[in-house]
Scaffold this active site. Structure first.
Site, PDB file in Angstrom:
ATOM      1  N   LYS A 188       0.832  -1.207   0.000  1.00 29.90           N
ATOM      2  CA  LYS A 188       0.000   0.000   0.000  1.00 29.90           C
ATOM      3  C   LYS A 188       0.867   1.257   0.000  1.00 29.90           C
ATOM      4  CE  LYS A 188      -1.555  -1.806   3.724  1.00 29.90           C
ATOM      5  NZ  LYS A 188      -2.260  -2.050   5.018  1.00 29.90           N
ATOM      6  N   THR A 228      -8.764   7.661   9.923  1.00 28.64           N
ATOM      7  CA  THR A 228      -8.148   6.510   9.257  1.00 28.64           C
ATOM      8  C   THR A 228      -7.804   5.418  10.258  1.00 28.64           C
ATOM      9  OG1 THR A 228      -6.011   7.561   9.530  1.00 28.64           O
ATOM     10  CG2 THR A 228      -7.137   7.923   7.431  1.00 28.64           C
ATOM     11  N   GLY A 230      -7.697   2.192  11.980  1.00 30.84           N
ATOM     12  CA  GLY A 230      -8.136   0.836  11.616  1.00 30.84           C
ATOM     13  C   GLY A 230      -8.243   0.568  10.128  1.00 30.84           C
ATOM     14  N   THR A 231      -7.714   1.463   9.287  1.00 26.00           N
ATOM     15  CA  THR A 231      -7.838   1.217   7.838  1.00 26.00           C
ATOM     16  C   THR A 231      -7.061  -0.024   7.408  1.00 26.00           C
ATOM     17  OG1 THR A 231      -6.133   2.906   7.585  1.00 26.00           O
ATOM     18  CG2 THR A 231      -8.351   3.512   6.942  1.00 26.00           C
ATOM     19  N   GLY A 232      -5.904  -0.274   8.042  1.00 24.63           N
ATOM     20  CA  GLY A 232      -5.105  -1.447   7.684  1.00 24.63           C
ATOM     21  C   GLY A 232      -5.867  -2.735   7.972  1.00 24.63           C
ATOM     22  N   CYS A 233      -6.440  -2.818   9.178  1.00 25.76           N
ATOM     23  CA  CYS A 233      -7.253  -3.985   9.556  1.00 25.76           C
ATOM     24  C   CYS A 233      -8.399  -4.144   8.578  1.00 25.76           C
ATOM     25  CB  CYS A 233      -7.871  -3.788  10.940  1.00 25.76           C
ATOM     26  SG  CYS A 233      -6.701  -3.394  12.233  1.00 25.76           S
TER      27      CYS A 233
END
Lengths: 532, 532
Positions: A188, A228, A230-233
């Site tokens: 990403k 943003t 928790g965007t990765g989870c």
């Protein structure tokens, strides 16, 4: 009901609800899958940061995973914060016990998406250094996809922080990670925004396929936003959900990235810091529950329930009661039966218009069947009139009353203005109400005179209580329900339909009121009923 | 976007996803609230039972609650499995620290729903005996509602198991629990089904108000079903969500019980034992994402994207290209301009019909504005014709071509058959396509002849590239988008709309094809274009 694809998340718990298993389970549900979880650690956190972490025993982590896999099963797995080297080892061993070795088909069966969580967005270290090696060597060979951001990719590849400076660097780093046994690396680019040729600030997400050794990349607008957390989870869970549905990885990552972008854009304020994304942006509340075995006709129940008082006045109106016990004056009955004949002509046209409003042959047939029933019904009216010396020709010549015009033209206009559903709803009070009245009075033991030598109107009651009419009512109700299940409507639209149903119900009442008011009136006068 | 009401759940984690904080968070989301959580214990369980439990330290439980309350806040709280006496004490102390003493307004502020979880449906003890006293004496005074089933109510009240045998007993027991300081006792009668007067198997749920000392009760059909895992958690979480929205308790419990009944009825198979309920039965997937700052017109983008090939053929058609560079033969242009004049008459009628199809004055005005623009547009056609010696009267007398009739009557019929949205979609390719063509050619540097002494058609290009026309296009697109946001449609309906858009696009192409084909043809013949 059919089951849903299943996704297991193995991750930490975020008390604030925006990351960890909470974000994962929300994402999995929003994308139409069933979520299960194995908690690896509890964090005490909110939008301002992670303030404490408590690990769960490795035995308990293994136990949670086993119980889910043995009974519920899963179509994909996502790992997030894995807490410690021991936890990573036990997760991998549990997968191996269930799926067999990674390199002998286990990886393909597990369908694992690894979010290599090392550091939280707020800067809290979420994985000890000794665990990184376990993540790299034991976990990645199990993964179908790993989803690092740029610092995580550098860290996992053993590159210095800040080494990735271009999309070309991203590709080289992804290729190195691919050597560790993971099938796809989804790198990403959110940490490296740049201006594209059109002068727009963008980021590039890169998907490296370590089998074909090819990369594909997608440019996305850079989102400079606050919410943003928790965007990765969320992204990794969304990829896992798409894999569980059977989507290939290149399609799954794009769908997941779109989902996250929309979730960020639709976020609402939560907390003082970096708030969570809106996981449920893609769902809308059903305005009515689905039919269930215990509530088979929720739409009809709603339409009637919304208009309860008017509906009760209608189906317990003194006019049909006066027919049931035979006390209704004959001139009122004759006024009614003649006007109802003309009403049915327009009612037939309205149902024909409903047939015009569909391209579906079954729905067209259903409307036309109603028109046929209406034609049959009018012949009953003709016979009644003939019995009282009113010929078919005389019946035809009777002018429509204002009440009749108001009702029938309202029905026609509503059907014309709206779609098929409007056409069904505006004609429903007549169909269903006469059914209720007929069934009620046919079953009644008091207030009825069933001897037809004493009650000339009893035949009318019998007709509407008959199996054929009751069957037509059931079919009409089913049609209403099916239409709404197939095309759920918004709450505003539902209210609009309830108001249409109400107006038609009030016009039914006016129609019977007019018959009673006609008693003793000059039947030859131009205006046949009182203004309503 | 506005924030949502917030609900904090303090409970155990269920790896199987059907009970505990997992069920709570799903319920809270499904009912339109934002969920946070404080985990008290991890359970390893699936649909066959609870196999292991591991408590979380009391310090960590307190920390999770504090961090949520301090930053995110909450509008209601739900407690489920509280694990131990120590945990109960620390939960109560943390609430007291944040809200003040229960009897001095703290209870009202916390808006707490206590699900007195003691034993799981599968028989596993979830609370040690010494903790029951803490639950009774410390927790209940904090609760706005407590939601025991019959065995739990007997247990909490210190009655012998099996003492409750009637609704009267339920009321007595609830009244006793009310003495412990809880405002409402919602006693669920699911464990005591009986036959009502109509011979139906029912249960009674009873709500005791300890302030007014009155009970209300509701009879519900007894559901003899398998998938009831987590119903207790789900009900309490649903009550908390309704309280968070500001609903009074008597209304909240009925809504919550309805929600649970529908969730049970809509459950799907998960695992081999008692499966979970379907928490998301009340939500439907949006068929399109909402507009975002980065994707402002998702509906229009979808309609065009679905028909990409046809759309490209249309907006890059040789006919307008031939006008832009001035090479189009004059007879083709004159054929086009005369037919387009007659097209616009029907197009005006279609937009007038769209106005007829709404009761909303703003939407009516928007349609009428389009009709006004169309009238203005036809005057341009009249002027072009006059320039080439075709009088207004001659223009009026030109017969419509078959292509023209096909297109315009398809537009009119679609608007007539469907609702306002159909009317908008079927007229959109004309509005938007001419806008694209006008903007593209006005901005083009190649393939254009902008000198009007050399290119008699350049005025036509300028018109459709002009600010007023482009503004009209933007307004038309916004209207489309707003309609879909206000009334989301099902995927099947969306596809239907895409197909309408496609047909109108193909008819646009046919319209320009016909103009090209008209070159050299006998313009006075009855059939003015080739059959398409």
């Amino acid at each position: 009901m059919e089951s849903l694809p299943k996704v297991l998340t193995i991750a930490g718990s975020d008390s604030g609800g925006g990351a960890g298993i909470q974000a994962d389970l929300k994402t999995i549900a929003a994308l139409g899958c069933y979520g299960t979880s194995a908690v690896t650690a509890i964090t005490a956190q909110n939008t301002l940061g992670v303030f404490a972490v408590e690990g769960i025993s490795t035995g308990m982590v293994a136990h949670q995973i086993q119980l889910v896999l043995d009974d519920i099963g899963t179509d994909a797995i996502k790992t997030g914060m894995l807490f410690s080297q021991d936890t990573i080892n036990v997760v991998v061993e549990t997968l191996e016990k269930h799926f067999g070795p990674a390199d002998r088909g286990g990886r393909e069966k597990a369908n694992l998406v690894v979010d290599p969580v090392c550091v939280s967005t707020s800067g809290h270290s979420l994985l000890p250094l000794d665990a990184v090696d376990a993540l790299r060597k034991r976990c990645l060979p199990w993964a179908t996809v790993v989803t690092p951001n740029i610092p995580e990719a550098e860290f996992l590849a053993g590159w210095e922080r800040g080494s990735i400076q271009s999309v070309r660097d991203m590709e080289r780093c992804a290729a190195e990670l691919g050597e560790l046994g993971v099938r796809y690396v989804y790198l990403k680019g959110g940490h490296m925004p740049f201006e594209n040729a059109k002068g727009r600030k963008v980021v590039v997400d890169l998907l490296w396929d370590s089998e074909t050794r090819t990369a594909s990349q997608e440019e996305r607008p850079f989102l400079d936003v606050k919410n943003t957390h928790g965007t990765g989870c969320t992204l990794a869970a969304a990829i896992a959900a798409e894999l569980a549905k059977g989507r290939p990885v290149p399609q799954a990552v794009v769908t997941a990235a779109d989902y996250v972008a929309a979730a960020i854009a639709a976020s609402y304020p939560v907390g003082a810091g970096a708030g969570p994304v809106n996981h449920f942006h893609s769902l809308v509340q059903r305005s009515l529950p689905l039919p269930t075995p215990h509530s088979t006709t929720p739409f009809t129940d709603y339409l009637i329930g919304y208009n309860r008082a008017a509906w009760e006045r209608y189906v317990h109106h003194p006019f049909p009661n006066g027919l049931a016990d035979g006390t209704m004056p004959l001139d009122s009955f004759l006024h009614f039966i003649q006007q109802d004949y003309h009403f049915l002509k327009q009612y037939g046209r309205s149902n024909s218009l409903a047939a015009y409003k569909t391209d579906n042959m079954e729905l067209m047939a259903a409307s036309i069947e109603i028109v046929n029933d209406v034609i049959k019904e009018t012949e009953m009216h003709v016979k009644y009139c003939e019995k009282y010396g009113i010929s078919r020709q005389q019946l035809q010549a009777v002018p429509e009353s204002t009440t009749n015009i108001a009702y029938t033209r309202y029905v026609l206009d509503t059907s014309m203005q709206g779609d098929l559903l409007d056409a069904r709803v505006v004609t429903a009070p007549c169909l269903i109400g006469y059914g209720h009245v007929g069934a009620r009075l046919l079953a009644a033991t008091e207030g009825v005179e069933t001897d037809e030598t004493k009650n000339p109107y009893w035949g009318w009651i019998k007709e509407y209580g008959s199996d054929w009419y009751q069957g037509a009512v059931r079919k009409g109700i089913q049609l209403l329900e099916d239409t709404l299940v197939a095309s759920p409507v918004s709450p505003a639209r539902l209210l609009e339909l309830a108001k249409i149903f109400e107006k038609a119900t009030l016009l039914e009442i006016a129609f019977w009121d007019a018959a009673i008011l006609a008693h003793g009136a000059d039947q030859t006068a131009q205006r046949l009923d009182m203004p309503q």
